[in-house]
Design an enzyme around this catalytic site. Structure first.
Site, PDB file in Angstrom:
ATOM      1  N   PHE A 157     -45.307 -85.277 -20.944  1.00  0.00           N
ATOM      2  CA  PHE A 157     -46.322 -85.576 -19.935  1.00  0.00           C
ATOM      3  C   PHE A 157     -47.665 -85.642 -20.649  1.00  0.00           C
ATOM      4  CE2 PHE A 157     -49.661 -84.789 -16.918  1.00  0.00           C
ATOM      5  CZ  PHE A 157     -49.345 -85.680 -15.906  1.00  0.00           C
ATOM      6  N   ASP A 242     -50.945 -83.123 -28.667  1.00  0.00           N
ATOM      7  CA  ASP A 242     -51.565 -83.090 -27.338  1.00  0.00           C
ATOM      8  C   ASP A 242     -51.605 -81.636 -26.873  1.00  0.00           C
ATOM      9  OD1 ASP A 242     -52.208 -83.097 -24.652  1.00  0.00           O
ATOM     10  OD2 ASP A 242     -50.973 -84.828 -24.156  1.00  0.00           O
ATOM     11  N   LYS A 271     -58.902 -80.327 -20.106  1.00  0.00           N
ATOM     12  CA  LYS A 271     -58.736 -79.247 -19.136  1.00  0.00           C
ATOM     13  C   LYS A 271     -59.701 -78.092 -19.384  1.00  0.00           C
ATOM     14  CE  LYS A 271     -54.037 -80.446 -17.721  1.00  0.00           C
ATOM     15  NZ  LYS A 271     -54.424 -81.100 -16.475  1.00  0.00           N
TER      16      LYS A 271
END
Length: 428
Positions: A157, A242, A271
């Protein structure tokens, strides 16, 4: 076992004159239905707690998918934002601003890399990393024009843009959105042999999550990340990590790759980098990689804006003390011990994966789906979110206390025990 803080989070008055049910109904005709939130309407938050419009309080065990690693409204981050709001918020990159150099310097130092490309959202960071890797492949590695490939892992994801869903294996994310962007090869996660077979002279990069978050907090075998690093060096391609969810303290280290002392060529952050205040993301990389970009080839109006840079710098300052990394490591032991105990008690925990303050918990489907468990926990004053099937994710703010964490685990035990007892009763 409903848990609640000792005082209200609300300073004065209601945030809305409509109830939670009314606000949820009001969203239905005017908001695109691309999310399926839990039926809670948050109006106030502080630290690890949130409060809905009726004043019901909940312990946040999701932390915005790690965007709130430092809790809601951390005083140092709020102060940095307020101070910057009084000075300057946006210039665009048409001009320099007085906050960006400090942000880039401190983030490069924190990660041990050389240069920073500031962006806004996590998906933008991934898209930017892909563009940079392709440009590097053509200009530095010598891959023929338009032939560059990037190897990714199944069940990944990385976001939901058209390019990113092109290499997703989640049909919910893909169905109805083609045609897809070419140039990606998908291999099983945690499989070095498959990865090596997929890499060739056209490979610009290997892009992976050090821990797969959306897949259910899937942690690879020891040595996998080291193997990826060694393989990419031999093949002359980039290792892109990531760490948008796994990074910035979540796993007990600043970065998840540090558990194997691995340094990637390119690091994707987001984030928590925005402190739960503004969207901030970044591509952080070796100088040889990021220097392939020239004026006009990539950009963002808001990327690197003064407000984002001020908050990002404050986030890096918090992490530079090591306090939050230590808290995640120490409280991670409490989390693992609690989940092990639940598994041993036979109340429906089929398995779990945890690192630091991050866990994916597989619940017996006979008790309920992940969504069912999340809704039951919500009624006990605990907010979590499901992922695939009967798996729930736990990712509380790194500011949570051991007592709060044990209360959340106690509520989970209560919900699971009731589910087991209900199933036995139905069988009888």
């Amino acid at each position: 076992m409903t848990v609640a803080p000792s005082r209200s989070l609300r300073s004065s008055g209601r945030a809305s004159d409509r109830s939670s049910a009314e606000l949820i109904r009001a969203e239905e005709p005017v908001l695109a239905h691309n999310y399926h939130p839990l039926p809670v309407v948050v109006a106030h938050a502080e630290g690890t707690w949130v409060e809905d419009v009726e004043g019901r309080r909940y312990l946040d065990m999701l932390a915005g998918y790690s965007a709130l690693n430092f809790g809601h409204r951390h005083p140092a981050l709020i102060e940095a934002a307020h101070r910057q709001l009084d000075q300057l918020t946006l210039t665009s990159r048409a001009f320099h601003n007085d906050r960006l150099a400090e942000f880039a310097e401190s983030l490069a130092e924190l990660t041990g890399l050389d240069m920073v490309l500031p962006m806004n959202t996590g998906a933008e960071a991934v898209e930017s990393g892909i563009k940079v890797a392709r440009k590097w492949a053509y200009e530095v590695k010598g891959v023929p024009a338009d032939r560059a490939t990037i190897v990714v892992a199944a069940d990944n994801f990385h976001g939901r843009t058209t390019t990113i869903v092109s290499f997703s294996t989640d049909e919910t994310a893909r169905a109805g959105f083609g045609p897809f962007t070419p140039g990606f090869r998908v291999v099983p996660y945690n499989d070095l042999a498959a990865l090596e077979a997929a890499v060739d002279e056209t490979t610009a990069a290997v892009l992976i999550e050090p821990i797969q978050g959306e897949a259910g907090v899937v942690i690879p075998d020891d040595g996998y990340l080291t193997g990826v690093r060694e393989l990419t060096r031999r093949a002359g391609c980039l290792f892109i990590a990531d760490e948008i969810q796994s990074g910035l303290g979540r796993t007990g280290r600043t970065l998840a790759v540090e558990h194997e002392a691995v340094v990637p060529d390119v690091l994707l952050l987001g984030k928590a980098l925005g402190g739960g205040i503004v969207p901030v993301s970044a591509v952080v990389a070796r100088r040889e990689v990021l220097r392939v970009l020239r004026p006009g080839e990539h950009g963002s109006t808001f990327g690197g804006n003064p407000l984002a840079a001020a908050v990002g710098s404050a986030v890096v300052e918090l992490l530079s003390t090591g306090e939050f990394q230590r808290a995640a490591a120490e409280l991670g032991t409490v989390l693992r011990d609690g989940l092990t105990s639940l598994q041993d008690k036979g109340v429906g925990v089929r398995g779990f994966r945890a690192r630091g303050l991050w866990a994916g918990v597989d619940i017996d489907p006979a008790i309920g789906t992940g969504r069912d468990i999340s809704e039951r926990l919500m009624r006990e004053g605990i907010l979590v979110k499901d992922t695939h099937g009967s798996t729930i994710r736990l990712a509380p703010p790194l500011t949570i206390t051991a007592g709060e964490l044990r209360s959340a685990l106690g509520a989970l035990e209560k919900v699971l025990t009731e589910g087991v007892e209900q199933g036995v009763t139905e069988e009888v």
